[in-house]
Design an enzyme around this catalytic site. Structure first.
Site, PDB file in Angstrom:
ATOM      1  N   SER B 120       0.997  -1.211   0.033  1.00 27.72           N
ATOM      2  CA  SER B 120      -0.140   0.092  -0.031  1.00 27.72           C
ATOM      3  C   SER B 120       0.911   1.276   0.225  1.00 27.72           C
ATOM      4  O   SER B 120       0.378   2.286  -0.356  1.00 27.72           O
ATOM      5  CB  SER B 120      -0.943   0.063   1.292  1.00 27.72           C
ATOM      6  OG  SER B 120      -0.232   0.324   2.245  1.00 27.72           O
ATOM      7  N   LYS B 158      -0.769   4.418   6.277  1.00 32.46           N
ATOM      8  CA  LYS B 158      -1.149   5.423   5.062  1.00 32.46           C
ATOM      9  C   LYS B 158      -0.622   6.761   5.427  1.00 32.46           C
ATOM     10  O   LYS B 158      -0.096   7.171   6.520  1.00 32.46           O
ATOM     11  CB  LYS B 158      -2.646   5.456   5.304  1.00 32.46           C
ATOM     12  CG  LYS B 158      -3.333   4.073   4.918  1.00 32.46           C
ATOM     13  CD  LYS B 158      -3.651   3.849   3.274  1.00 32.46           C
ATOM     14  CE  LYS B 158      -4.215   2.671   3.211  1.00 32.46           C
ATOM     15  NZ  LYS B 158      -3.774   1.203   3.828  1.00 32.46           N
TER      16      LYS B 158
END
Lengths: 199, 199
Positions: B120, B158
């Site tokens: 990610s 993130k």
DNA sequence: TTGCGATTCGCCTTTTATTCGCTAAAATGT
DNA sequence: ACATTTTAGCGAATAAAAGGCGAATCGCAA
């Protein structure tokens, strides 16, 4: 290890209780021993102490607290490895004794660091500003990332391949071409053991 | 790197207090121990001593001062930073006195490591197998890379953005969509200070 | 299945660390 | 001798962590 006054109280109580009784106290006993009225408070203390690595405990088990022997000096360089991210679980409470440090990467070798400039290894996810950790060595194995000197002038970071009497130094960037040079013209200055990045 | 008279006073006080009590003093206690009236003064002393590497402390944590044993200097964790690579110069003999170590990244904060799984953050050049070095904190600033828990179940890595009452958690991978969630549903578990990779 | 201890939750208070702006003396460099 | 930087100090405002509460819930073992 950064302990507060109250936390020391708790720890001392645990130690002496366990000493006295041979088993660890229940939360209720800890609460009354400390003069607090809420089990939640006790629980928070215990959790904090556990996070600091000063005691161990089993989840949801009665009287399962275990005071760990006062840890000797932990270097700044050794940090707890708590688990894996993006595995879909909260991070905390993953009680592992695992740690990681630079010496896990370095071993006892002669190592130096270089700050990376340029994008020649971008596809390997080594980018400008990163530090590569390099073991000083004169040889390299097929496919290793090396610091190589071509014609005694240019130090570059590339993957190392031997092709007959020639050496191919392969950048990891599709926009850049590999360097071919006779083995005699290439000096290996070291091979990359790891990468360190700082935000 | 000389130490001043006053700084020695501070250091001595810290040592004996910690010896005596088993935990480090608060700034207020230090102030009265030294006979100064302002916490800011104490804070400045502590900061200076920390910069000189004579003690360490965690940011914003109570009683977290730790006086370091006068210079043990193992060397494993501190390595010479020889220069820049791909700048077109041989590596050796550059002999800047610069060094780099984990503590340059960590400061003296409470830090743990997580092994990264998944892609990610690929476009940030953080890939599966890397270790992220995470400071445990509950808040984050715009754009920082964080370990976040959404709805108490999924921990992910993130970039953090605030959009009104919502939080946007932005993966660095063009193939993945950002997560939008109300601020209340997002728990920050820490923010990323650095990355460590091992070959 | 029931009971007891452990855990979690939301909320509050106190303690502690950090930051800012300001002054002044001492050390240092030119 | 002068300008500059570092050290030392002050008080006030702010922010964050630590400590605390009671009630509800969970999970293991009897």
């Amino acid at each position: 290890m950064a302990i507060t006054r109250r936390q020391k109280d708790v720890l001392d109580f645990l130690t002496s209780f366990t000493q006295r009784c041979g088993y660890s106290p229940s939360y209720e006993e800890i609460a009354s021993g400390l003069g607090v009225n809420s089990l939640a408070t006790v629980h928070k203390h215990i959790t904090n102490l556990q996070n600091k690595g000063l005691l161990q405990r089993a989840h949801n088990r009665s009287r399962s607290i275990d005071v760990l022997p006062a840890r000797s000096k932990k270097g700044t360089d050794r940090l707890p490895l708590l688990g894996r991210i993006a595995a879909g679980r909260p991070v905390e409470a993953v009680e592992t004794a695992e740690t990681i440090s630079l010496s896990d990467i370095l071993g006892n070798r002669e190592v130096f660091a270089l700050e990376v400039r340029g994008d020649s290894m971008r596809d390997e996810h080594i980018v400008s500003g990163d530090y590569v950790l390099v073991e000083r060595t004169r040889t390299a194995r097929e496919g290793e990332i090396v610091v190589a000197l071509v014609d005694g002038t240019d130090a570059t970071l590339k993957r190392f391949y031997r092709e007959g009497s020639m050496i191919r130094l392969q950048p990891s960037n599709s926009e850049m071409a590999p360097i071919f040079a006779p083995a005699a013209a290439v000096t290996i200055q070291g091979k990359v053991l790891g990468v360190l990045r700082k935000y």
